[in-house]
Design an enzyme around this catalytic site. Structure first.
Site, short mmCIF file in Angstrom:
data_model
loop_
_atom_site.label_atom_id
_atom_site.label_comp_id
_atom_site.label_asym_id
_atom_site.label_seq_id
_atom_site.Cartn_x
_atom_site.Cartn_y
_atom_site.Cartn_z
N LYS A 23 18.67 24.57 -12.16
CA LYS A 23 19.06 25.51 -13.22
C LYS A 23 19.72 26.75 -12.61
CE LYS A 23 15.98 26.08 -16.43
NZ LYS A 23 16.45 25.26 -17.55
N ARG A 93 12.23 31.54 -16.81
CA ARG A 93 12.25 30.08 -16.93
C ARG A 93 12.13 29.42 -15.56
NH1 ARG A 93 17.66 28.82 -20.12
NH2 ARG A 93 16.57 27.04 -21.04
N GLY A 102 10.67 19.97 -19.65
CA GLY A 102 9.46 20.28 -20.40
C GLY A 102 8.19 20.30 -19.59
N MET A 104 7.43 22.23 -16.87
CA MET A 104 7.00 23.55 -16.42
C MET A 104 7.26 24.56 -17.53
SD MET A 104 8.02 23.45 -12.39
CE MET A 104 9.71 22.93 -12.65
N ARG A 339 23.39 21.29 -16.01
CA ARG A 339 22.80 20.50 -14.93
C ARG A 339 23.20 19.05 -15.15
NH1 ARG A 339 16.46 21.03 -16.91
NH2 ARG A 339 16.67 19.87 -18.84
N HIS A 462 12.02 16.86 -26.93
CA HIS A 462 11.23 16.49 -25.76
C HIS A 462 11.03 14.97 -25.70
CE1 HIS A 462 7.35 15.60 -23.74
NE2 HIS A 462 7.82 16.44 -22.85
N ARG A 568 7.59 -21.46 -3.75
CA ARG A 568 6.15 -21.70 -3.55
C ARG A 568 5.80 -23.09 -4.08
NH1 ARG A 568 6.05 -15.68 -5.69
NH2 ARG A 568 7.62 -16.73 -6.95
N ARG A 624 8.21 -22.79 1.18
CA ARG A 624 6.94 -22.54 1.86
C ARG A 624 6.00 -23.72 1.63
NH1 ARG A 624 3.46 -17.55 -0.21
NH2 ARG A 624 2.91 -19.05 -1.84
N GLU A 750 2.96 -12.46 8.12
CA GLU A 750 2.12 -11.78 7.12
C GLU A 750 0.78 -11.35 7.70
OE1 GLU A 750 1.57 -14.59 3.89
OE2 GLU A 750 1.91 -16.24 5.28
N SER A 769 10.22 -14.63 7.87
CA SER A 769 10.26 -13.99 6.56
C SER A 769 8.97 -13.19 6.40
CB SER A 769 10.37 -15.03 5.44
OG SER A 769 10.41 -14.39 4.18
N GLY A 771 6.08 -11.71 4.64
CA GLY A 771 5.31 -11.76 3.39
C GLY A 771 4.58 -10.44 3.25
N THR A 772 5.27 -9.45 2.70
CA THR A 772 4.73 -8.08 2.75
C THR A 772 3.53 -7.86 1.84
OG1 THR A 772 6.48 -7.41 1.20
CG2 THR A 772 6.85 -6.98 3.55
N ASN A 773 3.31 -8.76 0.88
CA ASN A 773 2.10 -8.60 0.07
C ASN A 773 0.86 -8.79 0.96
OD1 ASN A 773 3.88 -8.41 -2.06
ND2 ASN A 773 3.60 -10.51 -2.74
N ASP A 774 0.82 -9.92 1.69
CA ASP A 774 -0.32 -10.17 2.57
C ASP A 774 -0.30 -9.26 3.80
OD1 ASP A 774 -1.69 -11.96 1.07
OD2 ASP A 774 -0.99 -13.76 2.11
N CYS A 836 10.14 -11.54 1.74
CA CYS A 836 9.99 -12.27 0.48
C CYS A 836 8.82 -11.77 -0.36
CB CYS A 836 9.85 -13.77 0.73
SG CYS A 836 8.38 -14.22 1.69
N TYR A 856 18.26 -10.39 5.11
CA TYR A 856 18.24 -10.52 3.66
C TYR A 856 16.93 -10.00 3.08
CZ TYR A 856 15.18 -14.63 4.20
OH TYR A 856 14.14 -15.45 4.50
#
Length: 883
Positions: A23, A93, A102, A104, A339, A462, A568, A624, A750, A769, A771-774, A836, A856
């Site tokens: 602002k 302000r 809205g 702050m 803005r 708002h 899977r 897999r 993983e 690859s 396996g970022t969940n595990d 993956c 990838y």
């Protein structure tokens, strides 16, 4: 040299957003451009941070600098702060670097007291205006600075309206307003134990402290969490000389965007209210007029043309859609804000492409103008047009119509409070938050709701602004709506809808329907396709999809997949009769019995793979092998076990014993993944055979096939080597090489140990690859299924910056990925590396994958556009950084 805490508007510029907030930087830039901006000054974001660092004390020199700046404004405007005859009134302000609409606090008309009010009456010649400004000031100051609930002031105000027969605020006479002022002051005395502060300097100090404090109010903190805004930025404070839109019918106030923030249409979009102050527009207390009506309003000759010219000038200057606030005082236009305008996903795409076609921005800027996560909004279902077309038999009549404040369809149960929306949302219920009008305190409920419906308010209220920012459907200002919060129902004419009943919102048309309407997949626009083509032009990372069926594979191709990164195979086991064969395999006592059961599954698997290979049109398909523990394929209730035992022709006791033997204290770390294939090599053999036979059959039809067989949960080279030996033996037996089918064998990374010994594992793996969940579960020692009980608290209390299952943990999990990639390629330079897990479609995680050199990312089909755009933006940022 003393720290500079305060900048006059003429001293700043658009480049100082970090220091002056959005602002303040906008006001400074408009001042420099010679636009009609009431003079003022900005207290910096650094001052806010120093305020907190110093135990909520103004930093040394800040207050003195603010008073000096105030003198400059007095000189400029030829009025004096606190003077009885010619008083200067100011607004105070907030204004952070990133817009937080809205969240702050603001105080208007500051400087009024029982003495300066007389000067305002004399100068304006309008006693009603003066007391209207005074009562507003006491109410805002009492709420913002003295922490008195707004409802308490509303009760007093509504009582006076009822007593005098006034329907609207504007119907109250000067005498009535004059009586409200002492009533408000009495409320302050009653609530705080102290009289309302009369000294303007004391008022100013209190308001500045309140704005600083509002940076850390609950709704601001929550908004920053939802929108990934750093808590370390702080807010600036803008002190600006007041101009008044409530001086009569030739005065007014409004909010406008240079283009439609809902649809992207290149047309001035906004609203104004005559004889009002800015809070009236955004609070939704009165439903305003469309900005187009200003052109025809005889009270404002030439104002529309002047405003339109300024709006176009600002958009060309900033090369982006502008969100502007303005006030008209006695026919004279003043600009109070500009803005970058918040917009919906569909609007962001259209505006970016239109500005590219207009020559306003280049291709790289076009890509950076669309937040990747906002593309999700374009992929959401829409109401079936056959139900909204009144020429069709399937037409459903809306129960009421409001303003199309934020597009898209939303279906859910009616709730009337933000608290109920949050509570039911946490239980998995889909709800629509219905309010007379929303306020910033409703934010948590708005986040939890599928959509928002309000009886009052306009397109810039708002509810509308926040809903658009979140990509939620919103219908605002549905005036026919009667809301009975105490009775927990809404009504439109004779129709009554109770809390818990379903309604459907069409935020694109502003229509509301009783019950659930049908929804269909959205149609993707030419503008969307343009953004995707540009993304593909600039990105380095390839994008693949997680897909388990031919249908999923076809969807993946439609959204631009360049292969399947995770197929899977276990998902195929649950279909039709094949689950029976799987269960026969599990209860088998001998290898021969197990092989006989697997022989029944093989043709099913082969047909699945044929369908997927054909759908992928020659792109690589990463398959897999079986991963989940075997107990997931068996029932656990006694009655179900007995029924299955009959179907399988085995005794119930034997089956119960088998189920019992497969139970594990921690299945996630138990008998699953490659461990299944090592103890039961015939499973890996059957799956490899199905893959190779399908590949040969499809290749024989002249279709290119690239199978990539991926072994899960490997932690040691010996595990992968044993599984690889089986697959290569089967390939030899099936004559894969002779059929001209090239295949690869790789593994999922993983487990932390796998990442650390990746240089050894890479000897037997042609690809990795992640396996970022595990990998996240095993790195943190967290169960994803149970962490929901405490992870939100960790994020809220800033123990963790983000939920690591939603955004990749770069310091821990990310470091393991980096180590594994570097060590794997030290042994095999051409090692293909991808991801993956669900992180493959999350923008900041995609950026990290680009940074560490992955080949990838793979994600669900509907996240592919997000991944493509995220990859392009990561490449552009990287190129810019390397210059």
């Amino acid at each position: 040299m003393a720290q500079k805490w305060v900048y006059l508007f003429r001293e700043g510029s658009a480049t100082m957003r970090d220091t002056l907030g959005g602002k303040g930087a906008g006001l400074a830039e408009m001042t420099r451009a010679g636009l009609p901006v009431p003079p003022g000054f900005t207290i910096t974001t650094e001052a806010c941070n120093a305020y907190y660092d110093d135990g909520k004390q103004f930093p040394e020199g800040m207050w003195d600098q603010a008073l000096e700046a105030l003198k400059d404004v007095e000189k400029d405007i030829e009025k004096t702060f606190g003077d009885k005859q010619n008083p200067l009134l100011v607004s105070v302000r907030s204004g952070a670097k990133f817009s937080m609409p809205g969240m702050m606090d603001t105080v208007l008309n500051l400087g009024l007291n029982d003495e300066t009010i007389q000067g305002i009456i004399t100068l304006s010649g309008n006693e009603r205006f003066a007391y209207d400004a005074y009562r507003r000031f006491i109410q805002m100051y009492g709420n913002v600075v003295l922490n008195i609930k707004k409802d308490k002031f509303d009760e007093v105000f509504d009582e006076f309206k009822h007593k005098t027969g006034a329907k609207l605020d504007t119907d109250l006479t000067a005498e009535a307003l004059k009586e409200i002022v002492p009533a408000f002051k009495a409320l302050v005395q009653s609530e705080t134990g102290n009289p309302f502060p009369e000294a303007p300097i004391e008022q100013l100090r209190g308001a500045i402290e309140a704005v600083f404090a509002s940076w850390n109010n609950d709704r601001a903190i929550y908004y920053r969490q939802v929108n990934k805004i750093s808590d370390a930025l702080g807010t600036a404070v803008n002190i600006q000389s007041m101009v008044f839109g409530n001086l009569g019918e030739d005065s007014g106030t409004g909010v406008a965007f240079t283009r439609n923030p809902s649809t992207g249409e290149n047309k001035l979009y906004g609203e104004y209210l005559p004889n009002a102050q800015g809070e009236d527009v955004v609070a939704g207390i009165r439903t305003p007029h469309p900005i187009s009506d200003l052109e025809k309003d005889e009270n404002f000759p030439d104002v529309y043309n002047q405003f339109h010219e300024i709006a176009q000038r600002l958009e060309k200057h900033y090369k982006d859609v502008q969100d502007m606030e303005f006030t008209i005082e006695k026919g004279r236009l003043f600009m109070l804000q500009t803005r970058s305008g918040k917009r919906t996903g569909p609007a962001a795409v259209k505006i970016a492409v239109d500005m590219l076609n207009e020559g306003l921005i280049d291709e790289k800027t076009t890509l950076q103008r669309v937040p990747p996560g906002d593309l999700d909004q374009l992929l959401h279902p829409m109401i079936d047009p056959r139900q909204t077309d009144n020429t069709k038999e399937s037409y459903v009549r809306p129960i009421t119509t409001g303003l199309p404040a934020s597009p898209g369809a939303a279906i859910g149960k009616v709730v009337f409070t933000a608290e109920d929306a949050e509570a039911q949302g946490a239980l998995g219920e889909k709800v629509i938050l219905v309010r007379k009008e929303t306020s910033p305190e409703d934010l948590r409920g708005m986040v939890a709701a599928q959509g928002i419906l309000t009886a009052f308010g306009g397109m810039t209220s708002h509810a509308a602004v926040v809903a658009r920012g979140m990509g939620k459907s919103c219908v605002a200002g549905a005036g026919a709506l009667q809301i009975n919060e105490a009775g927990r129902y809404l009504s439109v004419g004779d129709l009554r809808i109770n809390e818990g009943d379903y309604i459907t919102l069409n935020g694109s048309a502003g229509t509301v329907y009783a019950g659930k309407l049908d929804v269909i997949a959205p149609e993707l626009s030419d503008d969307f396709n343009t953004i995707m083509k540009l993304a593909d032009k600039y990105r380095r990372l390839r994008v693949r999809a997680n897909a388990d069926t031919p249908h999923d594979a076809a969807e993946a191709i439609r959204f631009g997949a360049e292969g399947i990164g995770l197929c899977r195979t276990e998902h195929m086991f649950f279909e039709g009769d094949r689950i029976t064969a799987v269960r026969e395999m599990i209860v088998a006592d001998t290898v021969e019995e197990r092989k006989a059961a697997l022989a029944k599954i093989l043709p099913y698997q082969k047909e699945d793979f044929i369908g997927i290979f054909k759908a992928m049109q020659g792109f690589p398909v990463t398959i897999r092998t079986l991963d989940p523990p075997l107990h997931e394929f068996l029932p656990h209730e006694s009655a179900q076990i007995e029924e299955l035992a009959k179907d399988l022709g085995v005794s119930a006791d034997k089956l119960k014993a088998r189920v019992e033997s497969l139970k594990e204290a921690n299945p996630m770390l138990g008998f699953r993944g490659c461990r299944l294939g090592i103890l039961y090599p015939e499973i890996t053999e059957m799956q490899a055979r199905a893959i190779f036979r399908a590949a040969k059959e499809v290749a024989a039809e002249g279709i290119k096939v690239e199978p990539e067989i991926m072994i899960p949960l490997v932690s040691d080279l010996n595990e992968l080597s044993r599984q690889r030996d089986i697959i290569e033996r089967v390939a030899l037996e099936e004559g894969v090489k002779e059929a001209g089918v090239a295949y690869k064998i790789g593994t999922m990374i993983e487990l932390p140990r796998a990442a650390l010994v990746a240089n050894k594992i890479a000897q037997a793996a042609e690809f990795f690859s992640f396996g970022t969940n595990d990998l996240t579960q095993t790195t943190f020692g967290l169960s994803r299924d149970d962490a929901g009980k405490f992870l939100p608290l960790y994020v809220e209390q800033k123990i963790l910056k983000d939920d690591p299952f939603q955004a990749l943990d770069r310091e821990g999990v990310g470091e393991l990925m980096k180590i594994a990639t570097e060590r794997g390629r030290s042994v095999r330079p051409d090692l293909k590396v991808g991801i993956c897990g669900e992180h493959g479609g999350e923008p900041s995680s995609v950026e990290f994958c680009h940074q560490i050199g992955l080949n990838y990312v793979s994600c669900s089909p509907f996240r592919l556009p997000i991944a493509r755009l995220s990859a392009a933006q990561a490449a552009l940022v990287s190129t810019e950084r390397d210059r």
